[in-house]
Write an enzyme that holds these catalytic residues in place. Sequence first.
Site, PDB file in Angstrom:
ATOM      1  N   GLU A  57      33.689  -7.041   8.122  1.00 54.69           N
ATOM      2  CA  GLU A  57      33.137  -7.698   9.321  1.00 54.69           C
ATOM      3  C   GLU A  57      34.107  -8.655  10.012  1.00 54.69           C
ATOM      4  O   GLU A  57      33.745  -9.781  10.349  1.00 54.69           O
ATOM      5  CB  GLU A  57      31.850  -8.429   8.928  1.00 54.69           C
TER       6      GLU A  57
HETATM    7  C1  LIG Z   1      29.963  -6.318   2.568  1.00 52.22           C
HETATM    8  C2  LIG Z   1      28.899  -7.016   3.351  1.00 52.22           C
HETATM    9  N1  LIG Z   1      29.112  -7.932   4.272  1.00 52.22           N
HETATM   10  C3  LIG Z   1      27.842  -8.473   4.689  1.00 52.22           C
HETATM   11  C4  LIG Z   1      26.920  -7.292   4.324  1.00 52.22           C
HETATM   12  O1  LIG Z   1      27.567  -6.767   3.145  1.00 52.22           O
HETATM   13  O2  LIG Z   1      25.546  -7.646   4.090  1.00 52.22           O
HETATM   14  C5  LIG Z   1      25.297  -8.790   3.305  1.00 52.22           C
HETATM   15  C6  LIG Z   1      23.796  -9.065   3.248  1.00 52.22           C
HETATM   16  O3  LIG Z   1      23.098  -7.944   2.739  1.00 52.22           O
HETATM   17  C7  LIG Z   1      26.026 -10.022   3.881  1.00 52.22           C
HETATM   18  O4  LIG Z   1      25.729 -11.175   3.095  1.00 52.22           O
HETATM   19  C8  LIG Z   1      27.527  -9.719   3.851  1.00 52.22           C
HETATM   20  O5  LIG Z   1      28.243 -10.857   4.376  1.00 52.22           O
END
Ligand SMILES: CC1=[NH+][C@H]2[C@@H](O1)O[C@H](CO)[C@@H](O)[C@@H]2O
Length: 496
Positions: free
Chosen positions: A307
């Site tokens: 992200e």
């Molecule tokens: C790899 C990943 N990045 C995000 C995503 O998973 O969802 C999570 C919550 O389910 C969140 O906490 C995390 O920052």
Amino acid sequence: SDTRRVENIVPVPVETEVTGAGYEITDETAIYVGDTSATGVGKYLADFLRTPTGYELPIVEQPPRGAAGGISLRLTGASDEVGEEGYRLQVNPSGVTIRANAPAGLFAGVQTLRQLLPPAVEADSARAADWTVPGVQIRDYPRFAHRGAHLDVARHFFEVDDVKQYIDYLAQYKANHLHLHLTDDQGWRIEIESWPKLTEIGGSTEVGGGEGGFYTQDEYREIVEYAQERFVTVVPEVDMPGHTNAALASYAELNCDGEREDLYTGTQVGFSSLCIDKEITYEFVDDVIREVAELTPGPYIHIGGDEAHVITDEEYNYFMERAIDIVRDHGKRPLGWHQILGPDPDADVIPQYWYPGNEAPEVAEAAQKGNEIIASPASHAYLDMKYHEDTELGLDWAGLTSVKEAYDWDPGTFIEGVDESSIMGPETALWSETLETLDDIEFMLFPRFPAIAELGWSPDTKTDDWESFRERLATQGPRWDIQDINYYESSQLPWA
Ligand SMILES: CC1=[NH+][C@H]2[C@@H](O1)O[C@H](CO)[C@@H](O)[C@@H]2O
């Protein structure tokens, strides 16, 4: 003795055979460790059994004699097929014998022995019970080498004792990797001596504005040692370049504009990034990875990579190539969320697949090239997902994950175009935006974590039948009651 316990072991062993009369553990029982490298497991077993039985259970070097019988832990006589983590367990009236090729296998056999004894064995005080182990022959070994559980200690901080309890839960179900998500936007949880403000400032709060916290390097060593005693490898994650607001709030010079960010206590994602163009960023990454690598006996360092929405693909690829090299420079193998595959990394990089769907062309392409993959699909392995829409705790962006959904998938074949031979194993993820206490962790972990632990350990020929699994899983309930685990009594299970 209750031979039904032989049918209800979780994870289900490769092969079990009920053979008849069992062995009663008495105050005469001794624990035999023929090889000094078995002594650690002998001590773990003795500590475990002495409390509920009240028996002395001495650890001896010589084989138990005659009727007194005993529990033998031997590093001889196990066939090669059980590998380094498997074991053979035999029980007859003269005693219990666990054979393995390595201490990790003895430890796995001890976890099975634990489930062959009545639930009272989980008590933290002496109980009167029938300490008879049913007569069995068990041959057992794991399907996948990587059987992991992730814990996010950044969104909400969890003290060392809670992490130790989490490690005990992993060991109870034969998992062998603890992925600690140590840093994120809301918190930096590991002391870095060369950058002390990361914890002084970055460790001072958490989601919701609480006091946060962090592990000193000694506390982190304590966690690692506790895990090692239970044959659990710690995989530390320092998430980068995104999910770095806690670092950006700690050091002005890490920000492109030279201004510190404010501390962040919300739950948004994707808004932060280290400054790709500044050389100090790579000095920072090198210092952090160096210190974390020195604290980590395991072979891996996870550098996140998820992200990074505020930088371009080119910036991401440039950063990731340098960060991956820094991990290698410090003698560790790089792991990352599967976006890490962006810059076309070498085959030693391990992507952790996390999207809810099973379409992942870049992951399939990497697998063809020889990359090994950890399977954590958010539609089955994200235990921060709600069980159902009324579950207080947890999130629902990847959908609702009932106990059945946690079990009803195959880590070996889930990702389109990825052969089982490329899958290191499943890893559950437990993100803590909505979790604040050990009770909260337990509610999300049980009963779904043992379900995925079985997918990681047991043969795929035995893990494709939800109907039989739900019966076995339900028999764990009385154990969790005695362990005082705050589990979710899912209506999908036929509780006793
Ligand atoms: C790899 C990943 N990045 C995000 C995503 O998973 O969802 C999570 C919550 O389910 C969140 O906490 C995390 O920052």
